[in-house]
Motif scaffolding. Structure first.
Motif, mmCIF file in Angstrom:
data_model
loop_
_atom_site.group_PDB
_atom_site.id
_atom_site.type_symbol
_atom_site.label_atom_id
_atom_site.label_comp_id
_atom_site.label_asym_id
_atom_site.label_seq_id
_atom_site.Cartn_x
_atom_site.Cartn_y
_atom_site.Cartn_z
ATOM 1 N N ASN A 61 0.822 -1.201 0.000
ATOM 2 C CA ASN A 61 0.000 0.000 0.000
ATOM 3 C C ASN A 61 0.859 1.254 0.000
ATOM 4 O OD1 ASN A 61 -2.441 -1.418 0.059
ATOM 5 N ND2 ASN A 61 -2.385 -1.582 2.290
ATOM 6 N N VAL A 62 0.425 2.245 -0.775
ATOM 7 C CA VAL A 62 1.094 3.543 -0.843
ATOM 8 C C VAL A 62 0.048 4.617 -0.562
ATOM 9 C CG1 VAL A 62 2.334 5.172 -2.307
ATOM 10 C CG2 VAL A 62 2.811 2.726 -2.494
ATOM 11 N N PRO A 63 0.300 5.537 0.385
ATOM 12 C CA PRO A 63 -0.703 6.558 0.704
ATOM 13 C C PRO A 63 -0.759 7.651 -0.352
ATOM 14 C CG PRO A 63 1.256 6.870 2.049
ATOM 15 C CD PRO A 63 1.462 5.591 1.284
ATOM 16 N N THR A 64 -1.984 8.032 -0.718
ATOM 17 C CA THR A 64 -2.213 9.170 -1.602
ATOM 18 C C THR A 64 -2.948 10.255 -0.818
ATOM 19 O OG1 THR A 64 -4.403 8.495 -2.399
ATOM 20 C CG2 THR A 64 -2.485 7.516 -3.501
ATOM 21 N N LEU A 65 -3.346 11.305 -1.497
ATOM 22 C CA LEU A 65 -4.117 12.363 -0.843
ATOM 23 C C LEU A 65 -5.532 11.911 -0.486
ATOM 24 C CD1 LEU A 65 -3.116 15.533 -2.918
ATOM 25 C CD2 LEU A 65 -2.091 14.647 -0.806
ATOM 26 N N ASN A 66 -5.914 10.724 -0.961
ATOM 27 C CA ASN A 66 -7.240 10.179 -0.657
ATOM 28 C C ASN A 66 -7.126 8.681 -0.375
ATOM 29 O OD1 ASN A 66 -9.982 9.780 -0.330
ATOM 30 N ND2 ASN A 66 -10.440 9.822 -2.531
ATOM 31 N N GLY A 67 -6.429 8.357 0.698
ATOM 32 C CA GLY A 67 -6.292 6.952 1.077
ATOM 33 C C GLY A 67 -5.205 6.240 0.293
ATOM 34 N N ASN A 68 -5.113 4.942 0.515
ATOM 35 C CA ASN A 68 -4.056 4.150 -0.097
ATOM 36 C C ASN A 68 -4.418 3.686 -1.505
ATOM 37 O OD1 ASN A 68 -2.453 4.287 2.203
ATOM 38 N ND2 ASN A 68 -3.231 2.362 3.048
ATOM 39 N N VAL A 69 -3.387 3.492 -2.316
ATOM 40 C CA VAL A 69 -3.498 2.679 -3.522
ATOM 41 C C VAL A 69 -2.634 1.440 -3.303
ATOM 42 C CG1 VAL A 69 -3.985 4.586 -5.094
ATOM 43 C CG2 VAL A 69 -1.607 3.942 -4.654
ATOM 44 N N THR A 70 -2.950 0.385 -4.033
ATOM 45 C CA THR A 70 -2.240 -0.882 -3.866
ATOM 46 C C THR A 70 -1.321 -1.114 -5.060
ATOM 47 O OG1 THR A 70 -4.091 -1.797 -2.609
ATOM 48 C CG2 THR A 70 -2.486 -3.356 -3.501
ATOM 49 N N ILE A 71 -0.052 -1.300 -4.770
ATOM 50 C CA ILE A 71 0.948 -1.580 -5.810
ATOM 51 C C ILE A 71 1.155 -3.091 -5.878
ATOM 52 C CG2 ILE A 71 3.301 -1.146 -6.583
ATOM 53 C CD1 ILE A 71 1.599 1.368 -6.465
ATOM 54 N N ALA A 72 1.177 -3.628 -7.096
ATOM 55 C CA ALA A 72 1.445 -5.053 -7.289
ATOM 56 C C ALA A 72 2.421 -5.224 -8.436
ATOM 57 C CB ALA A 72 0.142 -5.806 -7.577
#
Length: 331
Positions: free
Chosen positions: A281-292
């Motif tokens: 998981n990587v935090p953005t300005l609106n919660g996390n995105v998931t890197i795979a």
């Protein structure tokens, strides 16, 4: 008398050193320019350094660190805007003063004013200021971004150190597989110029950022003081998202939804290059995105929707970095 003199000299020689000692003349170490001149794989770099009138500088006391593009790296410039710098013959033929000044700026972007070996580079992400002068006060177009993972060192995400720690009398050379190009635009500038290019790209992203509700995000993307990472959806990605939302155009997206979507594409904590990414998981300005991991690259997934492929990575801006993606990240 001559025999006596010879005998005295022989006697002095016998008492002055051991029989097994050998006098070895001191070896004079070569400077950075001389080392490059002696390496056939740096012949284009030598031509560039000579044309840009940097040979005397890089032969000086230093210390310097040079991230040195090999000949194959310069050859990658062929056919593009910097085709004139793609070979030694083309560089030698350059006479335009503006082109020579541009070449000098590019070369200085490869030079650090300190001796930095591979062992001196910190693990993970770090930043170094190069010998290239900034183009204007407050504009960060003279820094390089290093990523060290184990024995691998990457610069600005996509450039790899292929041979480290080539020693010289006045510093260190690291051979690299691309020519490093300093950024010339902000993230907003990259989006705007791409939207008016032929073929055009990011036209829908620009429309979204130009909405009054997104003014603060556009301001951030245009500010020289920003240090952000943007996952930039293509026009096809935005069109697919509109279809999924049962909308006809960007202007139909409600303000709160629009801002939430755009924030999902922005990492506000700094430049994250592809070489910095790892599954999780990587935090953005609106919660996390998931890197795979996906093959030799990565996918990015928002809270819902299809995972996006990074189709073009590490587009360096003066205020961050852009990764092009083929899906809109939905919260």
């Amino acid at each position: 008398m001559r025999l006596l003199a010879v005998g005295v000299l022989v006697g002095l020689g016998a008492t002055g050193c051991d029989d097994d000692e050998v006098d070895v003349p001191p070896v004079t170490q070569q400077n950075i320019v001389q080392v490059a001149q002696g390496n056939a794989d740096f012949s284009v770099l030598v031509a560039a350094v000579t044309k840009a009138d940097l040979a005397t500088t890089l032969s000086g006391t230093g210390p310097f660190t040079v991230f040195a593009p090999n000949n194959a790296a310069f050859a990658k410039l062929a056919g593009g805007p910097l085709d004139a710098f793609s070979s030694a013959a083309k560089i030698n033929a350059v006479t335009d003063a503006n082109q020579i000044a541009a070449l000098r700026g590019v070369l200085l972007y490869h030079v650090l004013g300190a001796n930095v070996t591979a062992g001196d580079i910190a693990a993970g992400a770090s930043t170094s200021t190069t010998a290239r002068p900034a183009s204007a006060p407050g504009v960060n177009d003279n820094s390089i971004y290093l990523t060290k993972a184990g024995n691998n060192v990457f610069i600005n995400g996509g450039t790899r150190v292929v041979t480290a720690d080539i020693d010289a009398s006045n510093g260190t050379i690291h051979a690299i597989d691309n020519v490093l190009l300093p950024p010339s635009q902000t993230i907003a500038g990259i989006v705007q110029s791409s939207a008016t290019a032929s073929p055009a790209q990011f036209t829908l992203l620009l429309q979204a950022l130009s909405r009054p509700a997104a003014q603060a995000l556009l301001t951030t993307a245009a500010a020289n003081t920003s240090n952000i990472t943007v996952f930039a959806p293509t026009d096809a990605a935005f069109q697919a998202a509109l279809t999924a939302l049962n909308l006809q155009n960007v202007n139909q997206i409600p303000d709160a939804t629009l801002v939430g979507i755009l924030q999902k594409h922005i990492i506000g904590t700094g430049r994250v290059f592809s070489s910095d990414l790892a599954p999780g998981n990587v935090p953005t300005l609106n919660g996390n995105v998931t890197i795979a991991a996906a093959g030799n690259g990565f996918t990015v997934r928002g809270g819902s929707g299809t995972a996006a492929n990074i189709t073009a990575a590490n587009i360096l801006a003066t205020n961050g970095v852009v990764h092009v993606i083929d899906q809109v990240l939905l919260p």
